[in-house]
Design a protein around this motif. Structure first.
Motif, PDB file in Angstrom:
ATOM      1  N   THR A  44      -7.799  -2.185  -9.256  1.00  0.00           N
ATOM      2  CA  THR A  44      -8.084  -1.631  -7.932  1.00  0.00           C
ATOM      3  C   THR A  44      -6.808  -1.054  -7.346  1.00  0.00           C
ATOM      4  N   ARG A  45      -6.967  -0.272  -6.306  1.00  0.00           N
ATOM      5  CA  ARG A  45      -5.825   0.336  -5.607  1.00  0.00           C
ATOM      6  C   ARG A  45      -4.928  -0.749  -5.022  1.00  0.00           C
ATOM      7  N   ALA A  46      -5.492  -1.766  -4.507  1.00  0.00           N
ATOM      8  CA  ALA A  46      -4.732  -2.863  -3.923  1.00  0.00           C
ATOM      9  C   ALA A  46      -3.892  -3.555  -4.995  1.00  0.00           C
ATOM     10  N   GLU A  47      -4.498  -3.763  -6.187  1.00  0.00           N
ATOM     11  CA  GLU A  47      -3.745  -4.379  -7.280  1.00  0.00           C
ATOM     12  C   GLU A  47      -2.589  -3.481  -7.711  1.00  0.00           C
ATOM     13  N   HIS A  48      -2.871  -2.179  -7.763  1.00  0.00           N
ATOM     14  CA  HIS A  48      -1.832  -1.216  -8.138  1.00  0.00           C
ATOM     15  C   HIS A  48      -0.694  -1.239  -7.117  1.00  0.00           C
ATOM     16  N   ASP A  49      -1.040  -1.226  -5.826  1.00  0.00           N
ATOM     17  CA  ASP A  49      -0.016  -1.253  -4.778  1.00  0.00           C
ATOM     18  C   ASP A  49       0.800  -2.549  -4.834  1.00  0.00           C
ATOM     19  N   GLU A  50       0.118  -3.649  -5.091  1.00  0.00           N
ATOM     20  CA  GLU A  50       0.819  -4.946  -5.204  1.00  0.00           C
ATOM     21  C   GLU A  50       1.770  -4.919  -6.391  1.00  0.00           C
ATOM     22  N   PHE A  51       1.347  -4.378  -7.521  1.00  0.00           N
ATOM     23  CA  PHE A  51       2.193  -4.264  -8.711  1.00  0.00           C
ATOM     24  C   PHE A  51       3.395  -3.368  -8.420  1.00  0.00           C
ATOM     25  N   ARG A  52       3.144  -2.236  -7.724  1.00  0.00           N
ATOM     26  CA  ARG A  52       4.217  -1.303  -7.383  1.00  0.00           C
ATOM     27  C   ARG A  52       5.241  -1.985  -6.500  1.00  0.00           C
ATOM     28  N   ARG A  53       4.792  -2.728  -5.490  1.00  0.00           N
ATOM     29  CA  ARG A  53       5.703  -3.442  -4.587  1.00  0.00           C
ATOM     30  C   ARG A  53       6.507  -4.482  -5.367  1.00  0.00           C
ATOM     31  N   THR A  54       5.845  -5.176  -6.266  1.00  0.00           N
ATOM     32  CA  THR A  54       6.531  -6.181  -7.087  1.00  0.00           C
ATOM     33  C   THR A  54       7.611  -5.514  -7.932  1.00  0.00           C
ATOM     34  N   MET A  55       7.289  -4.387  -8.528  1.00  0.00           N
ATOM     35  CA  MET A  55       8.246  -3.662  -9.369  1.00  0.00           C
ATOM     36  C   MET A  55       9.399  -3.101  -8.531  1.00  0.00           C
ATOM     37  N   GLU A  56       9.104  -2.573  -7.356  1.00  0.00           N
ATOM     38  CA  GLU A  56      10.163  -2.069  -6.478  1.00  0.00           C
ATOM     39  C   GLU A  56      11.099  -3.198  -6.060  1.00  0.00           C
ATOM     40  N   GLU A 114      11.629  -5.968  -7.743  1.00  0.00           N
ATOM     41  CA  GLU A 114      12.384  -6.347  -8.947  1.00  0.00           C
ATOM     42  C   GLU A 114      13.475  -5.317  -9.234  1.00  0.00           C
ATOM     43  N   ASN A 115      13.138  -4.031  -9.099  1.00  0.00           N
ATOM     44  CA  ASN A 115      14.136  -2.974  -9.316  1.00  0.00           C
ATOM     45  C   ASN A 115      15.282  -3.096  -8.309  1.00  0.00           C
ATOM     46  N   GLN A 116      14.960  -3.367  -7.062  1.00  0.00           N
ATOM     47  CA  GLN A 116      16.007  -3.525  -6.039  1.00  0.00           C
ATOM     48  C   GLN A 116      16.878  -4.747  -6.358  1.00  0.00           C
ATOM     49  N   ARG A 117      16.218  -5.822  -6.811  1.00  0.00           N
ATOM     50  CA  ARG A 117      16.983  -7.012  -7.193  1.00  0.00           C
ATOM     51  C   ARG A 117      17.946  -6.684  -8.333  1.00  0.00           C
ATOM     52  N   LEU A 118      17.481  -5.905  -9.321  1.00  0.00           N
ATOM     53  CA  LEU A 118      18.338  -5.518 -10.445  1.00  0.00           C
ATOM     54  C   LEU A 118      19.477  -4.601  -9.983  1.00  0.00           C
ATOM     55  N   ILE A 119      19.176  -3.693  -9.074  1.00  0.00           N
ATOM     56  CA  ILE A 119      20.217  -2.808  -8.531  1.00  0.00           C
ATOM     57  C   ILE A 119      21.270  -3.631  -7.790  1.00  0.00           C
TER      58      ILE A 119
END
Length: 111
Positions: free
Chosen positions: A6-18, A20-25
């Motif tokens: 679903t769109r909500a799942e996709h948005d949640e995954f995107r937020r999680t990845m962002e 994680e990416n910020q944490r790595l940066i």
């Protein structure tokens, strides 16, 4: 892939990845800063090592010069003693010569 997300799942995954990416940066930035500090420390230690080596060479040269000066000072200190010995020997020689001259003169007068 049988069930689409679903769109909500996709948005949640995107937020999680962002996140994680910020944490790595952020982690990369921290590591880069630590590396910069280590590199600066290594540079300072290297400079210090070179300075210590130069100082050791200079101290070796100063020791040699100090030894030369010690030898020259010893010679200078011995000069007055040598001159004193020569004067004393000359006075003893003159006294003996005078006494011997007087004795020989007296002997000649007696004969």
């Amino acid at each position: 892939m049988d069930t689409p997300i679903t769109r909500a799942e996709h948005d949640e995954f995107r937020r999680t990845m962002e996140t994680e990416n910020q944490r790595l940066i952020d982690e990369n930035n921290r590591q880069n800063k630590r590396l910069e500090l280590v590199e600066e420390s290594v540079r300072q230690i290297s400079d210090l090592t070179v300075s210590v080596k130069e100082m050791a060479v200079n101290m070796g040269n100063m020791l040699k010069e100090l030894e030369k000066q010690g030898e020259r000072l010893e010679k200078l200190e011995q000069e007055p003693a040598e001159a004193h010995k020569q004067i004393k020997m000359a006075m003893v020689t003159a006294a003996i010569s005078t006494i011997m001259g007087a004795v020989i003169g007296a002997l000649i007068m007696v004969l």
